[in-house]
Scaffold this motif. Structure first.
Motif, PDB file in Angstrom:
ATOM      1  N   ARG A  52      11.104  61.607  40.690  1.00  0.00           N
ATOM      2  CA  ARG A  52       9.911  60.761  40.722  1.00  0.00           C
ATOM      3  C   ARG A  52       9.706  60.054  39.607  1.00  0.00           C
ATOM      4  O   ARG A  52       9.196  58.964  39.704  1.00  0.00           O
ATOM      5  N   PHE A  55      10.660  56.416  39.675  1.00  0.00           N
ATOM      6  CA  PHE A  55       9.553  55.670  40.253  1.00  0.00           C
ATOM      7  C   PHE A  55       8.477  55.604  39.358  1.00  0.00           C
ATOM      8  O   PHE A  55       7.247  56.231  39.865  1.00  0.00           O
ATOM      9  N   HIS A  57       4.921  55.268  38.278  1.00  0.00           N
ATOM     10  CA  HIS A  57       3.806  54.995  39.169  1.00  0.00           C
ATOM     11  C   HIS A  57       2.305  55.328  38.176  1.00  0.00           C
ATOM     12  O   HIS A  57       2.775  55.866  37.250  1.00  0.00           O
ATOM     13  N   HIS A 111       1.522  58.036  48.815  1.00  0.00           N
ATOM     14  CA  HIS A 111       2.602  57.197  48.897  1.00  0.00           C
ATOM     15  C   HIS A 111       2.933  57.217  50.234  1.00  0.00           C
ATOM     16  O   HIS A 111       3.315  58.101  50.708  1.00  0.00           O
ATOM     17  N   LEU A 115       8.236  58.559  48.069  1.00  0.00           N
ATOM     18  CA  LEU A 115       9.291  58.007  47.163  1.00  0.00           C
ATOM     19  C   LEU A 115      10.570  58.754  47.223  1.00  0.00           C
ATOM     20  O   LEU A 115      11.799  57.965  47.301  1.00  0.00           O
ATOM     21  N   ARG A 131      11.544  49.770  41.908  1.00  0.00           N
ATOM     22  CA  ARG A 131      11.239  51.090  42.247  1.00  0.00           C
ATOM     23  C   ARG A 131       9.600  51.223  41.891  1.00  0.00           C
ATOM     24  O   ARG A 131       8.763  51.889  42.344  1.00  0.00           O
ATOM     25  N   GLN A 132       9.406  50.599  40.600  1.00  0.00           N
ATOM     26  CA  GLN A 132       8.083  50.639  39.954  1.00  0.00           C
ATOM     27  C   GLN A 132       7.261  49.958  40.963  1.00  0.00           C
ATOM     28  O   GLN A 132       5.929  50.087  41.118  1.00  0.00           O
ATOM     29  N   ALA A 135       6.110  51.979  44.080  1.00  0.00           N
ATOM     30  CA  ALA A 135       5.474  52.937  43.757  1.00  0.00           C
ATOM     31  C   ALA A 135       4.180  52.590  43.548  1.00  0.00           C
ATOM     32  O   ALA A 135       3.070  53.230  43.342  1.00  0.00           O
ATOM     33  N   ASN A 136       3.954  51.243  43.193  1.00  0.00           N
ATOM     34  CA  ASN A 136       2.530  50.642  42.717  1.00  0.00           C
ATOM     35  C   ASN A 136       1.975  49.498  43.612  1.00  0.00           C
ATOM     36  O   ASN A 136       1.078  48.598  43.170  1.00  0.00           O
ATOM     37  N   GLN A 142       0.929  50.649  51.148  1.00  0.00           N
ATOM     38  CA  GLN A 142       1.772  51.884  50.861  1.00  0.00           C
ATOM     39  C   GLN A 142       0.896  52.883  50.224  1.00  0.00           C
ATOM     40  O   GLN A 142       1.432  53.847  50.056  1.00  0.00           O
ATOM     41  N   LEU A 143      -0.357  52.577  49.616  1.00  0.00           N
ATOM     42  CA  LEU A 143      -1.028  53.564  48.902  1.00  0.00           C
ATOM     43  C   LEU A 143      -2.403  53.396  49.603  1.00  0.00           C
ATOM     44  O   LEU A 143      -3.008  52.406  49.837  1.00  0.00           O
ATOM     45  N   ASP A 156       6.920  65.247  51.326  1.00  0.00           N
ATOM     46  CA  ASP A 156       7.806  63.865  51.739  1.00  0.00           C
ATOM     47  C   ASP A 156       8.409  63.766  53.095  1.00  0.00           C
ATOM     48  O   ASP A 156       9.557  62.939  53.236  1.00  0.00           O
TER      49      ASP A 156
END
Length: 203
Positions: A52, A55, A57, A111, A115, A131-132, A135-136, A142-143, A156
């Motif tokens: 993790r 990524f 986050h 997420h 991830l 990837r950042q 993740a954001n 996505q969130l 996951d």
């Protein structure tokens, strides 16, 4: 004008059928089906090397507000934030199970495409910056704020292994999943495609 009790009772299922919130950039079912057809289907990649920490986050988005706090504010109702941007009060309705919460500690920011799933479907080849961004991502669906133990149950898993407890959310969930995979050119497995097709058929 007065509305009779019988009319209100009849309308209630319509109100409850669409949980809130709705994340940004959710495609229509027609668009999602087109995007699904365009995704590359192949066996899932290896988990080797995944962490993790690869990524980054909950990065700072504005002032002292990180990504989690921005989504809590976006997805909640009457959210009051303290000086450090943490949510001190508010109401959140989890779209996965329809539960209502008044403590931010009972809410996770999920997420949508986990991830780990992203890693195994293409993100292992990305840069840390890519990837950042994934993740954001506040631009795509996505969130979203959901019940913490429901998020834990999901883990996951992809839609072939886990679906929201509310069947009324299958359509939106599949639309969002396809959108994220399409935007980031992530692959899907044949079982994943079958599950998504079935969920989109509920739209």
């Amino acid at each position: 004008m007065q509305i009779s009790l019988s009319v209100l009772v009849a309308l209630l299922p319509l109100v409850l059928a669409t949980p809130v919130p709705t994340p940004p950039n959710v495609p229509t079912a027609t668009t999602a089906k087109t995007e699904l057809a365009g995704l590359t289907v192949q066996a899932q990649g290896s988990q080797d090397g995944y962490s993790r920490t690869l990524f980054p986050h909950w990065i700072t988005q504005s002032g002292t507000c990180n990504t989690r706090e921005v989504v809590l504010k976006r997805d909640g109702t009457n959210v009051v934030q303290a000086s450090d941007c943490s949510a001190s009060s508010g109401t959140w309705v989890s779209p996965y199970d329809g539960a209502t919460w008044t403590a931010a500690s009972d809410v996770d920011i999920d997420h949508l495409v986990p991830l780990s799933n992203a890693w195994k479907s293409g993100a292992s080849a990305w840069t840390t910056a890519q990837r950042q961004a994934f993740a954001n991502d506040l631009t795509n669906p996505q969130l979203l704020a959901v019940t913490d133990n429901v998020n834990s149950a999901k883990g996951d898993s992809g839609p072939e292994d886990w679906k929201p407890p509310l069947t009324s959310y299958y359509c939106t969930y599949a639309e969002m999943w396809v959108k994220v995979k399409s935007v980031y050119s992530l692959t899907i497995t044949s079982a994943e495609k079958t599950a998504l097709t079935s969920m989109l058929n509920t739209c």
